[in-house]
Design a protein around this motif. Structure first.
Motif, PDB file in Angstrom:
ATOM      1  N   CYS A 121      -1.132  38.818 -13.706  1.00  0.00           N
ATOM      2  CA  CYS A 121      -0.632  39.720 -12.676  1.00  0.00           C
ATOM      3  C   CYS A 121      -0.523  40.962 -13.297  1.00  0.00           C
TER       4      CYS A 121
ATOM      5  N   THR B 198      -5.999  36.737  -5.477  1.00  0.00           N
ATOM      6  CA  THR B 198      -4.754  37.148  -5.034  1.00  0.00           C
ATOM      7  C   THR B 198      -3.846  35.743  -4.846  1.00  0.00           C
TER       8      THR B 198
ATOM      9  N   ARG C 216      -2.998  39.606  -8.644  1.00  0.00           N
ATOM     10  CA  ARG C 216      -2.561  40.595  -8.105  1.00  0.00           C
ATOM     11  C   ARG C 216      -2.757  40.995  -6.636  1.00  0.00           C
ATOM     12  N   LYS C 217      -2.102  41.949  -6.012  1.00  0.00           N
ATOM     13  CA  LYS C 217      -2.490  42.153  -4.720  1.00  0.00           C
ATOM     14  C   LYS C 217      -3.737  43.188  -4.634  1.00  0.00           C
TER      15      LYS C 217
END
Length: 471
Positions: A422, A401, A384-385
């Motif tokens: 994610c 990321t 993920r971010k």
């Protein structure tokens, strides 16, 4: 008066159609402009103006095509320079459209040409303001995208502070704010999922409009924690300043059916990228070796722009049946104009021709968490971010990321088995598909991602959560 927001979720982008007394204006149009022409024909009105709030970085606008096809005048604010004809408006200049008027308010900060358009209705009442990337719902535009070397990010943030307070905040609380983007766009940090709001409510809820917020604190907030912009942003800005290939030409070329053998020849050509835009489930079940997955039913265009580094890349693709033209169109929205065709019959035709396929293993979120507990999962990855990860993540699972996969994949080892998740199971499949092209072939996808993980029996594992804070 007719006022419509045409919101495109995959781009988190809002275009606007306003018509009055036989005339219409389009604000920040998408590249495929026939929809606006058809809408105007339905109302029996002529499109008089195409208003751009600024040179967009995250998509290619259709303003030039729309002006060519309708005779409309393109309007931009001060400081704008282009290679096509347009009207450069002054701050405070008004434009009559039927019985309503638009006044351009120059609001530099996001970029130096950035402008808002204030709409007054038939009675002269200030009804709405179209803010582009100057003011979002819950946020403001990032100040690091303007390609002007003598202004720093801090300088632009300072301009934006002044623009908000001098031009927008003094307006009546009951006018409606219509921005160019919402949640999911990379043009801001924390936009709301709402796509419009009253200015009065934004004054209460948007940190950037807080009455007691100093310029110094505003600049610090805007310039702290900004993720690097996607690599395609500068190219899109350049395209929006120039004349590009017609969307009709791009679709005619890209929406070309190819049989399996012709397609295979291009798959084997290193100059071509094979893009698979089906669902994550279809891709993981069977796909062409070396292909990238970026599914249509997700944040398709932004991920294309973030991950395909060469905007002129030759692309061939596999799509769900009857969504081939949609694929070409959505690639062109972010400037990827070099699509060369698609595989007719999809993966079924590929298999019937006797060609090899690859498969990505899936596990459920519970199987993943059980594996962490019993030690059978030893190389977990969170794709993920950073903001998502910092908010909450599985303890001791490292962040790789997806945005940085082309660099962080170099840290992975071909002999290892990895499990990647994610937020919901979309980006993890993208991660696995690209990792495979770098020789990291043993990547397992965690279905449902972190959303599903939070609902599992955690066993001995822990979710680490960080309380959010704001100004």
């Amino acid at each position: 008066m007719i006022l419509e927001q045409h919101y495109t979720k995959c781009l988190a982008q809002g275009a606007y159609y306003i018509a009055s007394a036989g005339e219409a204006v389009i604000i920040d149009p998408l590249r495929e402009v026939q929809q606006y022409i058809d809408r105007a024909a339905q109302d029996n009105v002529s499109i008089k103006y195409v208003f751009l709030t600024h040179f967009h970085a995250d998509f290619v606008s259709g303003h030039v095509d729309l002006a060519d096809k309708t005779g409309a005048t393109i309007v931009l604010g001060p400081n704008a320079e282009t290679s096509y004809a347009f009207a450069k408006a002054k701050h405070g200049q008004s434009f009559q459209v039927g019985d309503v008027t638009f006044t351009l308010l120059h609001t530099p900060g996001h970029t130096m040409e950035s402008s808002c358009y204030l709409l007054k209705d038939e009675e002269g009442k200030e009804k709405a303001i179209f803010t582009g990337d100057t003011l979002f719902i819950g946020d403001v535009g990032r100040p690091d995208l303007a390609a002007k070397s003598d202004l720093s990010t801090e300088d632009l943030a300072g301009h934006l502070y002044d623009s908000l307070r001098n031009e927008i905040m003094p307006l009546p609380d009951d006018i409606i704010v219509y921005p160019a983007h919402g949640a999911g766009s990379a043009c801001g940090k924390s936009m709301s999922k709402e796509t419009y709001d009253t200015l009065g409510n934004q004054k209460k809820t948007n940190y950037a409009l807080a009455a007691d917020l100093s310029k110094e604190d505003f600049v610090k907030e805007l310039t702290t924690g900004i993720a690097p912009p996607p690599g395609y942003f500068p190219k899109n800005v350049s395209m929006n300043k120039g004349v590009n290939s017609s969307i009709d030409e791009i679709i005619a070329r890209g929406n070309t059916a190819m049989n399996a053998h012709s397609f295979k020849a291009l798959v084997d050509d290193q100059d071509y990228l094979v893009l698979d835009v089906r669902s994550p489930q279809e891709y993981t079940a069977a796909s062409i070796p070396g292909s990238w997955f970026i599914g249509l039913d997700g944040q398709f265009a932004p991920w294309v722009g973030a991950l395909i580094e060469d905007i002129d890349q030759k692309i061939v693709f596999i799509a769900p049946e009857n969504r081939e033209e949609e694929t070409v169109t959505r690639l062109a929205r972010v400037g990827y104009d070099n699509t060369q065709g698609y595989l007719k019959g999809g993966i079924t035709a590929w298999k019937e021709a006797g060609f090899e396929t690859q498969k990505i293993e899936n596990v459920t979120a519970q199987e993943f968490m059980d594996g962490l507990t019993n030690g059978t999962v030893s190389n977990p990855i969170d794709a993920r971010k950073p903001g998502e990860y910092n908010s909450a993540h599985v303890e001791n699972v490292p962040l790789y990321t997806l945005d940085d996969i082309h660099s962080n994949v170099k840290e992975l080892k071909a002999e290892n088995r990895y499990h990647v998740y994610c937020g919901g199971g979309y980006r993890s499949v993208i991660f696995a598909s690209i990792a495979a092209t770098h020789g990291i072939n043993n990547v397992v996808n965690v279905e449902g991602g972190f959303g599903a993980i939070k609902k599992t029996n955690l066993g001995t594992q822990k979710i680490v959560e960080t309380p959010s804070c704001s100004l």
